[in-house]
Design a protein around this motif. Structure first.
Motif, PDB file in Angstrom:
ATOM      1  N   HIS A   1       0.847  -1.189   0.000  1.00  0.00           N
ATOM      2  CA  HIS A   1       0.000   0.000   0.000  1.00  0.00           C
ATOM      3  C   HIS A   1       0.883   1.239   0.000  1.00  0.00           C
TER       4      HIS A   1
ATOM      5  N   ARG B   1      -7.674   1.705  -5.421  1.00  0.00           N
ATOM      6  CA  ARG B   1      -8.347   0.754  -4.552  1.00  0.00           C
ATOM      7  C   ARG B   1      -7.298  -0.064  -3.813  1.00  0.00           C
ATOM      8  N   LYS B   2      -7.419  -0.113  -2.493  1.00  0.00           N
ATOM      9  CA  LYS B   2      -6.498  -0.903  -1.678  1.00  0.00           C
ATOM     10  C   LYS B   2      -7.096  -2.285  -1.448  1.00  0.00           C
ATOM     11  N   LEU B   3      -6.364  -3.297  -1.862  1.00  0.00           N
ATOM     12  CA  LEU B   3      -6.756  -4.670  -1.623  1.00  0.00           C
ATOM     13  C   LEU B   3      -5.939  -5.214  -0.457  1.00  0.00           C
ATOM     14  N   ARG B   4      -6.026  -6.496  -0.173  1.00  0.00           N
ATOM     15  CA  ARG B   4      -5.358  -7.036   1.004  1.00  0.00           C
ATOM     16  C   ARG B   4      -3.844  -6.863   0.948  1.00  0.00           C
ATOM     17  N   THR B   5      -3.206  -7.264  -0.138  1.00  0.00           N
ATOM     18  CA  THR B   5      -1.746  -7.207  -0.209  1.00  0.00           C
ATOM     19  C   THR B   5      -1.231  -6.319  -1.326  1.00  0.00           C
ATOM     20  N   LYS B   6      -2.108  -5.686  -2.073  1.00  0.00           N
ATOM     21  CA  LYS B   6      -1.665  -4.842  -3.172  1.00  0.00           C
ATOM     22  C   LYS B   6      -2.612  -3.660  -3.332  1.00  0.00           C
ATOM     23  N   GLN B   7      -2.243  -2.776  -4.222  1.00  0.00           N
ATOM     24  CA  GLN B   7      -3.048  -1.600  -4.487  1.00  0.00           C
ATOM     25  C   GLN B   7      -3.208  -1.459  -5.999  1.00  0.00           C
TER      26      GLN B   7
END
Length: 99
Positions: free
Chosen positions: A64, A84-90
């Motif tokens: 992030h 958009r921020k996902l669990r392990t990536k952006q």
């Protein structure tokens, strides 16, 4: 997913007044990140832009990041339209800035 293309995040820092030139000089803090770069899908283009603009790309980066002001890919400059921020990536959806 391959993170095989180097992209540059540009963060503008407000500069100071230069009495010699009479202008305010902005500074840029640039750092590189490995990313997966691809063209944006047609459904997302219609949703975001209400049409199909030229030069829109989707980036995936690991981790992030604070949102930069601009992103440079190769010799082109892009502005961020959606992140958009996902669990392990952006994910960043960007469109080209005309020079």
């Amino acid at each position: 997913m391959r993170y095989d293309q180097k992209v540059y995040f540009v963060k503008r820092i407000p500069g100071s007044y230069d009495p010699k030139t009479g202008n305010y000089t902005d500074k840029e803090h640039v750092f590189s990140v490995w990313a997966s770069v691809m063209d944006t899908g047609t459904d997302m283009l219609n949703l975001l832009y209400d049409g199909i603009p030229q030069g829109s790309k989707t980036l995936h980066v690991i981790g992030h990041w604070k949102q930069p002001d601009l992103i440079r890919i190769d010799d082109k400059t892009y502005k961020i339209d959606l992140t958009r921020k996902l669990r392990t990536k952006q994910t960043f959806i960007v469109s080209e800035v005309p020079e």
